[in-house]
Each structure stands twice: as C-alpha cells, then as structure tokens.
Write an enzyme that holds these catalytic residues in place. Sequence first.
Site: not given
Length: 373
Positions: A88, A90, A195
């Site tokens: 990721d 993060r 999306y």
Amino acid sequence: MPIVKNVSRAVSQLLQSSGCGCGISIVPVRCIGVSPRQVASDASFHSVSFSESDHPRVLITGGLGQLGVGLAKLLRKHFGKNNVILSDIRKPADNVFYSGPFIYADILDYKNLREIVVNNRITWLFHYSALLSAVGEANVPLARAVNITGLHNVLDIAAEHNLRLFVPSTIGAFGPTSPRDPTPDLCIQRPRTIYGVSKVHAELMGEYYHYRYGLDFRCLRYPGIISADSQPGGGTTDYAVQIFHDAMKTGKFQCNLKPDTRLPMMYIDDCLKATLEVMEAPAEALSMRTYNISAMSFTPEELAQEVQKHVPELQVTYNVDEVRQAIADSWPMNFDDRNARKDWGWKHDYDLPELVTTMFSFLGSDSRIAQAN
C-alpha cells in the site's frame, strides 16, 4: 520517437527470423513519449502453472483496505507467510506489519511496481487499489487516476511478466438500465459513478488482454462486503458495517439509505473464500472472465431487525444521503451467480442471521451485548 520504433521493429524482425525455432515471444515495451502499451501483434502470454509442491508468489496492491489484510492472512495459510506480500502507500499498523512481508507500492508509479514484481518473482497479483463509490464521486480526478491509470499499469506488468491477475469488480458496475432483480452476469452496464465506470473498464480491459494476449485475468463482482476487521471506507453499502459499531458503542444508529433499499451483501469470509477459489480454478473450467457472486440480499430495515435481536435497545433512525441513495437505487437488488456455482463450485456459507451473530462475536463481549444475552 521514430528511432525507438525502428529499433524495436528491427529487433522484433531479428528475433522472429532466428533459425533456432524457439518461437520467441516479444513482451510489451514501455517507452517514454511512445504509447505506454507497445505489445507486438504476435505476442503470446501464458499464466504460470504450479505443481503441487510449488506455491505462487503473491502481491496484493491496496492491501490496507477492507479486503487486503484478510486476503493476505488467508493466502499465507495456504501458500506460506513469506510467499504473500501486502502493499500500500499508507503506513500499516504494527500487527499488520509484523504479520508478514509488507512493501510500499504506488500503482501510479509504473517503474516502482515493475521492480517489485521482478525483484520478488511475483506470479499472482491481486489488484485492490481503488477509490470506492461515494469517495470517488467527491474526487473524480483522483478516482480516474487510481482506478483507471493504475489499472493500466497493472495490466501491462501482468501481461509482460506472465502473472495470474485478479481484479475485483462490484455491484457498482451496473446502472439504472440494468436488470436489477436478479442481475445476470451479462447484461447492459451503464453505471453513473466514476467507481462503476472504472470497474466496467477493468472488466473489459481484462477480458481484452485475455483474448488479445493470453493474460490469465480473473474477476469477481463483489456485493456489499461486511467485515468486523475494518472501519467503513466510503462505500454506499458501508451502513451494513457501521450499524454494528454504533450498536455496541452508542446504541444508536443513523442510516443514510432508505429502510427498504435492498442490495446484495456478503460476509467477508465468503468473499475471501470465493476469491481464492476462482484463482485456483483450472483455466478450462472458466467459461468467462468476470463472474457475479452472491450470498444474501437484505434491506437496512431487515438488517436492523436482526441486529436488534442481539441489542434490543438499539435505536435506528434514517437520514437519507441523496448521493448514496441515488447510487444504491441504480445497483442490483439481487445477483444471479449461477455461472459461478456451475463453473467452479461457488457456494456461500453465511446467511443474514449467521452474519449478524458472527459480527457481534468478533466485535467483542460489550456489556450491551452481555445484557442482551
């Protein structure tokens, strides 16, 4: 870039005229200033096969989202801790970081992602990086970059390095003109969110790469996924997770959808099981590249009634979010997943009562639950 093109053409001709009869394939070439997807017309890619004693080397992108950590845990049980790399952009929590290999991976950085695949000898790639429905509508340019440009990077790398690629799709890939009850695998798809549009794009691009280059692309359309391990992340179906947290913390829950909004749902264990099963299915068993999967379908009111069997004092109110409601009203009410059940034996384990009981058992023995029991 005429020089680059001429050199590429000359090398291609040289290899093709080789007298060894090896049938050398030309892999995609990525050049600055030229189309990023320079795949030779005679390219041929094949998924890596494994003997019973071998295991795939797995990379999961967007791994700190709702599904990545759980998927990594499941795959590590099957293939070994060090064969599954979570990634990721993060910083992971300590328990995630120390549970197995974790690496920084930005899907918008083609070179970085390619180096990870090469250096770690990746053979399976699960691509979970995406902005969800409501979050994507709030930042369309970012959603377009992550959900579409990032996908293109992943497709190129998967094709070049012969990966088996899984990309999840969603109920959001359908729109208001799609049949809603039930929604079949193949029907009109005209979603009205970035999306949803990006997921239809992913389905079609994956199928194109499969038929054009032989990429082993596999895709499941997930319903709303419910998990005790994660906080709501901006999806339209996240109310079905939030209700459990609010029931235990405050005894009050405010739903942002109408009480009669019916949507297909699934407990996370079923979702992860289906994902592993479709990836392990023999290629010849798959009649399509993208499948619906389903377990249950319920409304906020029906979910609240089941939750109140465990927390009778739970107070439920409705404050409809018009954006989320419009999204939900364009989505399927039920999924037709007969093809998945027929082709590779899909079968769910959790219905609504079992889902609710399991969620509360994982969220802990709060005094509110103890009193109810």
